[in-house]
Write an enzyme that holds these catalytic residues in place. Structure first.
Site, PDB file in Angstrom:
ATOM      1  N   ASP A 203      15.238  25.702  21.951  1.00  0.00           N
ATOM      2  CA  ASP A 203      14.754  24.904  20.823  1.00  0.00           C
ATOM      3  C   ASP A 203      13.371  25.337  20.327  1.00  0.00           C
ATOM      4  O   ASP A 203      12.818  24.682  19.454  1.00  0.00           O
ATOM      5  CB  ASP A 203      14.786  23.399  21.139  1.00  0.00           C
ATOM      6  CG  ASP A 203      13.555  22.927  21.895  1.00  0.00           C
ATOM      7  OD1 ASP A 203      12.982  23.725  22.665  1.00  0.00           O
ATOM      8  OD2 ASP A 203      13.169  21.757  21.722  1.00  0.00           O
TER       9      ASP A 203
ATOM     10  N   GLU B 299      17.612  25.365  32.580  1.00  0.00           N
ATOM     11  CA  GLU B 299      18.813  24.711  32.058  1.00  0.00           C
ATOM     12  C   GLU B 299      19.958  25.675  31.740  1.00  0.00           C
ATOM     13  O   GLU B 299      20.496  25.664  30.632  1.00  0.00           O
ATOM     14  CB  GLU B 299      18.452  23.872  30.824  1.00  0.00           C
ATOM     15  CG  GLU B 299      17.436  22.786  31.126  1.00  0.00           C
ATOM     16  CD  GLU B 299      17.286  21.777  29.994  1.00  0.00           C
ATOM     17  OE1 GLU B 299      17.806  22.032  28.899  1.00  0.00           O
ATOM     18  OE2 GLU B 299      16.653  20.735  30.219  1.00  0.00           O
TER      19      GLU B 299
ATOM     20  N   TYR C   1      16.286  13.282  30.676  1.00  0.00           N
ATOM     21  CA  TYR C   1      15.931  12.634  29.408  1.00  0.00           C
ATOM     22  C   TYR C   1      16.631  11.287  29.261  1.00  0.00           C
ATOM     23  O   TYR C   1      17.091  10.941  28.183  1.00  0.00           O
ATOM     24  CB  TYR C   1      16.265  13.586  28.238  1.00  0.00           C
ATOM     25  CG  TYR C   1      15.265  14.734  28.173  1.00  0.00           C
ATOM     26  CD1 TYR C   1      14.080  14.594  27.478  1.00  0.00           C
ATOM     27  CD2 TYR C   1      15.497  15.923  28.849  1.00  0.00           C
ATOM     28  CE1 TYR C   1      13.133  15.615  27.439  1.00  0.00           C
ATOM     29  CE2 TYR C   1      14.568  16.950  28.824  1.00  0.00           C
ATOM     30  CZ  TYR C   1      13.388  16.788  28.120  1.00  0.00           C
ATOM     31  OH  TYR C   1      12.452  17.798  28.084  1.00  0.00           O
TER      32      TYR C   1
ATOM     33  N   GLU D 212      10.886  18.250  33.898  1.00  0.00           N
ATOM     34  CA  GLU D 212      10.757  17.755  32.527  1.00  0.00           C
ATOM     35  C   GLU D 212      11.254  16.321  32.454  1.00  0.00           C
ATOM     36  O   GLU D 212      12.292  15.981  33.040  1.00  0.00           O
ATOM     37  CB  GLU D 212      11.622  18.560  31.531  1.00  0.00           C
ATOM     38  CG  GLU D 212      11.066  19.892  31.124  1.00  0.00           C
ATOM     39  CD  GLU D 212      11.952  20.621  30.097  1.00  0.00           C
ATOM     40  OE1 GLU D 212      12.654  19.949  29.304  1.00  0.00           O
ATOM     41  OE2 GLU D 212      11.928  21.859  30.109  1.00  0.00           O
TER      42      GLU D 212
HETATM   43  C1  BDP Z   1      14.994  20.604  27.451  1.00  0.00           C
HETATM   44  C2  BDP Z   1      14.538  22.061  27.368  1.00  0.00           C
HETATM   45  C3  BDP Z   1      13.259  22.241  26.560  1.00  0.00           C
HETATM   46  C4  BDP Z   1      13.363  21.435  25.288  1.00  0.00           C
HETATM   47  C5  BDP Z   1      13.573  19.959  25.661  1.00  0.00           C
HETATM   48  C6  BDP Z   1      13.630  19.040  24.462  1.00  0.00           C
HETATM   49  O1  BDP Z   1      14.313  22.556  28.674  1.00  0.00           O
HETATM   50  O2  BDP Z   1      13.039  23.608  26.316  1.00  0.00           O
HETATM   51  O3  BDP Z   1      12.261  21.584  24.465  1.00  0.00           O
HETATM   52  O4  BDP Z   1      14.781  19.860  26.323  1.00  0.00           O
HETATM   53  O5  BDP Z   1      14.721  18.815  23.965  1.00  0.00           O
HETATM   54  O6  BDP Z   1      16.348  20.543  27.544  1.00  0.00           O
HETATM   55  O7  BDP Z   1      12.608  18.560  24.045  1.00  0.00           O
END
Ligand code: BDP
Length: 622
Positions: free
Chosen positions: A195, A438, A491, A527
Site C-alpha cells: 500500500d 504479511e 487490525y 502492527e
Molecule cells: C498492513 C501492512 C502495512 C499497511 C497496513 C495498513 O503491513 O504495510 O500499511 O496494513 O493497511 O497490512 O495500514
C-alpha cells in the site's frame, strides 16, 4: 510485449554479491568523494520505454539525446516536478553527470558506490557498462579503474527502472488494457501488492572512494560477554587484491581513543576487560549505545590500508518468552514506519533522519522496524549511535500470489537476504532479521519457501533471531513454525468490526493465547493501528477521527499491559507518520495511520503513545 519489463527480467542474471560491502569511510589510506547533487535527468516516455536502451543514450551526454531536466540525487523523482506523467511514471529513467578524477588516483583502486536505486539499475562510465543491480533498497558498487580518464573528466550515466514484476521484491504486475473503446492505445498500469507508493530513482548517496589495490574488503564481528564483565570480539577480516605477504594489525579503541585490545590475526578474538556494553538507551539511560572502534591496519606490497568499524559489545538471546540483551530482559516499545517524507519521497535526507530520531526519543520509542524494506545506512548508523533497536526487514512485502513463491522469486529473495545481512551484520542495533511482511503464509507453498529463506538467513547470521511478520491467525499460518519470535499484525476494530473498539481486548486475548499454546514462542505485535485524518473530530469517536485513533490504541494497550513480562516481547504501533500510497478509495491522499502527520506534527495519538512509552521506560528499564 513491453520491452522495459523484458529487459528487467532478462538482465536479472547479474547477482552482485561479492564478499564485502563496507560503508565508505575516509581514512589515512582512503578518500571518499560525494557525487550527490543536481544531475541531468530524462524519463524514457517512448511507448515501450525502450528508446533509450535502443539508441544507447549512455554513449553521449544525456542532454544530446533530448531534453533533460535537473534532478536531485539522492531523491525520488516522482514529486519533484509538476508533471503527473513523471509522478506516476513506470519504466526507465535516465540520469547523468560528469565527474573529475585526479591523476594521482591512478595507482589506487577506485570504486563507484550507490546506496540504493529503486528498482533495477544499469550504470555506465564513459559509455561502458560497469554494473547492474537488481533490487531497490540495498547498496551496490563496482571497481571502475579500467573505465576512467585519470586527470580528466568522466561521464557517469545511470538508467533506473521501477517496474515491479512477479519476481521483484516487493512484487507487482504490469496490466495492459487492450480494449480501445475504454482505454487509450498501449495503455498499461503498474499494479502493486503493497500500500505504499512506489517512489523511484536514485534514493541514496552516490560516492566514489579509493583504497589501495590490496585492501580490507570485509569484516565480520560478533560479540560476547564473559563473566559479566569482559567483552569478547570475534572477528574475521577478508582481504581483496593480492593478499599474499600481507599482515594485519587490529586495535580496539575506546571512546577516548585508548587502545583496549589488540591482535595481529586476520581471524581472531580480542578481549576487552571491563567492557562498556552496548545497550538500548532505555536500558542504560546514562551511557547507552557504547561504541568501540575496531581499527584495522593492513600492510601489503600495495601499501597500508586503514579501515575503522564501530562495534558495540552486546548479546541477544531469545527464550520461549523473552528477549534478553546482555542477559537482561528487553521489552520493545516501538513503532513501524516508512522512509517517506515530503518532496523527496524516499530519498535520503539528514534533516528528516534527525527529526525522526528526535521524535523517537520524544515518544519514548526504543525500537523500530524497517518496514517494509531495508532503510538507508545513515539511518542504521543513527540507531547504532543512539541506542535504538531495529528489526531489520527485507523488502519482502506482498508475497501473496503463487508465482511469488516460484524458484525465480525464491532465488532473488535469498540474494536480497545475502545483501542485507552483508550490509548490516555488524550493527549492534539490529536485534532481528525479518524476511517478509504479511506473505501468503497460509498457503502450502509458503512452507518450503520460508523454510528456505529463514534457514538461509539463520545460516548467514546465527547470532540473531529470524522471523517474518504474519497477518494470518494461529490456525491458518503454516510458516510461523520456522521463526524464533512470532511477529504479527492486527487490525481488530479497523479492517474488521470497524468502529467497535469493544472487541479489541477479547479478540487480541484469544489470538495471543492461540499462538502461545500452539508454538510456545515469544509474541511480538508488529502492527496495530487506525487511520486518523488530522483535524477530523467526533465525540463519541468514530473511524478516521483523531479521537478514534486514541480510543482504539488505548484498548490494545490494556491487552499488552496484561502480557508484558509474560509472553509479549514487543509492541509497535502502525505507524510513525502518515505516508503516501497508491491512489485508491480506501486512502485519502495516503495512509493516515500515522501518530504524526507526514510533516511530523503530533496527533493526539502521539501524546497517548508518549505517555505510555515514557512510563514503560521506567517500568521495564531495569
Ligand atoms: C498492513 C501492512 C502495512 C499497511 C497496513 C495498513 O503491513 O504495510 O500499511 O496494513 O493497511 O497490512 O495500514
Amino acid at each position: 510485449m513491453w520491452a522495459g519489463v523484458c529487459v528487467v527480467v532478462f538482465l536479472c542474471v547479474t547477482g552482485v554479491v561479492g564478499v564485502g560491502m563496507l560503508y565508505p569511510r575516509d581514512s589515512e589510506s582512503r578518500e571518499v568523494r560525494n557525487l550527490d547533487g543536481m544531475w541531468n535527468f530524462r524519463a524514457d516516455m517512448s511507448p515501450t520505454r525502450n528508446a533509450g536502451l535502443k539508441a544507447a543514450w549512455f554513449k553521449q551526454p544525456l542532454a544530446k539525446t533530448g531534453p533533460v531536466i535537473p534532478m536531485p540525487v539522492p531523491s525520488s523523482y516522482n514529486d519533484v516536478t509538476q508533471d503527473i506523467s513523471l509522478r506516476d511514471f513506470v519504466g526507465w529513467v535516465w540520469y547523468d553527470r560528469d565527474f573529475f578524477v585526479p591523476q594521482d588516483w591512478q595507482n589506487r583502486r577506485v570504486v563507484l558506490r550507490f546506496g540504493s536505486a529503486n528498482y533495477y539499475a544499469i550504470v555506465w562510465v564513459n559509455a561502458q557498462e560497469v554494473v547492474q543491480h537488481n533490487g531497490g533498497h540495498l547498496p551496490f558498487e563496482a571497481e571502475i579503474n579500467k573505465y576512467l580518464h585519470f586527470g580528466g573528466s568522466n561521464l557517469l550515466t545511470v538508467a533506473v527502472n521501477n517496474t515491479l514484476t512477479q519476481h521483484t521484491l516487493p512484487p507487482g504486475t504490469i496490466q495492459y488494457q487492450a480494449d480501445t473503446e475504454r482505454y487509450p492505445d498501449g495503455y498499461f498500469v503498474q499494479n502493486l501488492q503493497m500500500d505504499f507508493f512506489n517512489y523511484a530513482g536514485i534514493h541514496r548517496h552516490v560516492r566514489l572512494y579509493t583504497t589501495p589495490t590490496t585492501y580490507i574488503d570485509d569484516v565480520t564481528v560478533t560479540t560476547n560477554i564473559s563473566n559479566g564483565k569482559a567483552g569478547i570480539m570475534q572477528y574475521q577480516i577478508d582481504v581483496g587484491g593480492s593478499a599474499q605477504g600481507s599482515s594485519i594489525k587490529v586495535d580496539v579503541e575506546d571512546k577516548d581513543g585508548n587502545v583496549v585490545g589488540t591482535s595481529t590475526n586476520f581471524t581472531g578474538t580480542v578481549t576487552v576487560a571491563n567492557a562498556n556494553l552496548w545497550y538500548p538507551y532505555t536500558m542504560m539511560p546514562n551511557s547507552p549505545a557504547y561504541l568501540y572502534t575496531l581499527k584495522m591496519t593492513l600492510t601489503s606490497k600495495a601499501g597500508t590500508d586503514v579501515y575503522r568499524l564501530p562495534v558495540g559489545i552486546r548479546t541477544i538471546q531469545v527464550t520461549d518468552s523473552q528477549v534478553l540483551i546482555n542477559n537482561r530482559p528487553f521489552y520493545c516499545h516501538g513503532i513501524g514506519k516508512h522512509e517517506d517524507a515530503d518532496i523527496r519521497g524516499r530519498g535520503l535526507d539528514y534533516a528528516t533522519i534527525a527529526k525522526d530520531f528526535n521524535m523517537f526519543k520524544w515518544l519514548g520509542v526504543n525500537c523500530f522496524r524497517t518496514s517494509v524494506y531495508p532503510y538507508a545506512e545513515e539511518i542504521m548508523d543513527q540507531a547504532d549511535q543512539e541506542g535504538i533497536m531495529v528489526i531489520d526487514e527485507s523488502p519482502g512485502i506482498g508475497i501473496t500470489q503463487d508465482e511469488n513463491f516460484s524458484n525465480t522469486s525464491l532465488f532473488h529473495h535469498l540474494e536480497v537476504m545475502d545483501e542485507l545481512v552483508r550490509r548490516d551484520k555488524n550493527r549492534p542495533a539490529v536485534m532481528m532479521w525479518s524476511v517478509a511482511n504479511e506473505p501468503g503464509s497460509d498457503k502450502g507453498i509458503s512452507i518450503p519457501y520460508f523454510k528456505s529463506v529463514i534457514g538461509h538467513t539463520r545460516s548467514l547470521d546465527p547470532t540473531r533471531p529470524v522471523s517474518f511478520v504474519s497477518n494470518k491467525n494461529y490456525i491458518d499460518d503454516k510458516a510461523v513454525q520456522f521463526v524464533d519470535i512470532i511477529c504479527f499484525n492486527r487490525y481488530y476494530a479497523w479492517y474488521t468490526d470497524t468502529g467497535h473498539t469493544e472487541v479489541i481486548q477479547v479478540q487480541m486475548a484469544s489470538d495471543m493465547d492461540g499462538w502461545r499454546s500452539k508454538y510456545n514462542k515469544p509474541l511480538f505485535v508488529t502492527e496495530y493501528g487506525a487511520g486518523s485524518v488530522a483535524g477530523l473530530h467526533r465525540d463519541p469517536s468514530s473511524a478516521f477521527t483523531e479521537e478514534y485513533q486514541v480510543d482504539f490504541m488505548a484498548e490494545y494497550h490494556k491487552q499488552f499491559d496484561s502480557r508484558i513480562g509474560k509472553d509479549l516481547v514487543g509492541e509497535m504501533v502502525w505507524t510513525f507518520s502518515d505516508f503516501i500510497t497508491a491512489q485508491g478509495v480506501k486512502r485519502v491522499v495516503g495512509n493516515k495511520k500515522g501518530v504524526l502527520t507526514r510533516q511530523r506534527q503530533p496527533k493526539p495519538a502521539a501524546f497517548l503513545l508518549r505517555q505510555r512509552y515514557q512510563a514503560l521506560i521506567n517500568r521495564t528499564a531495569h
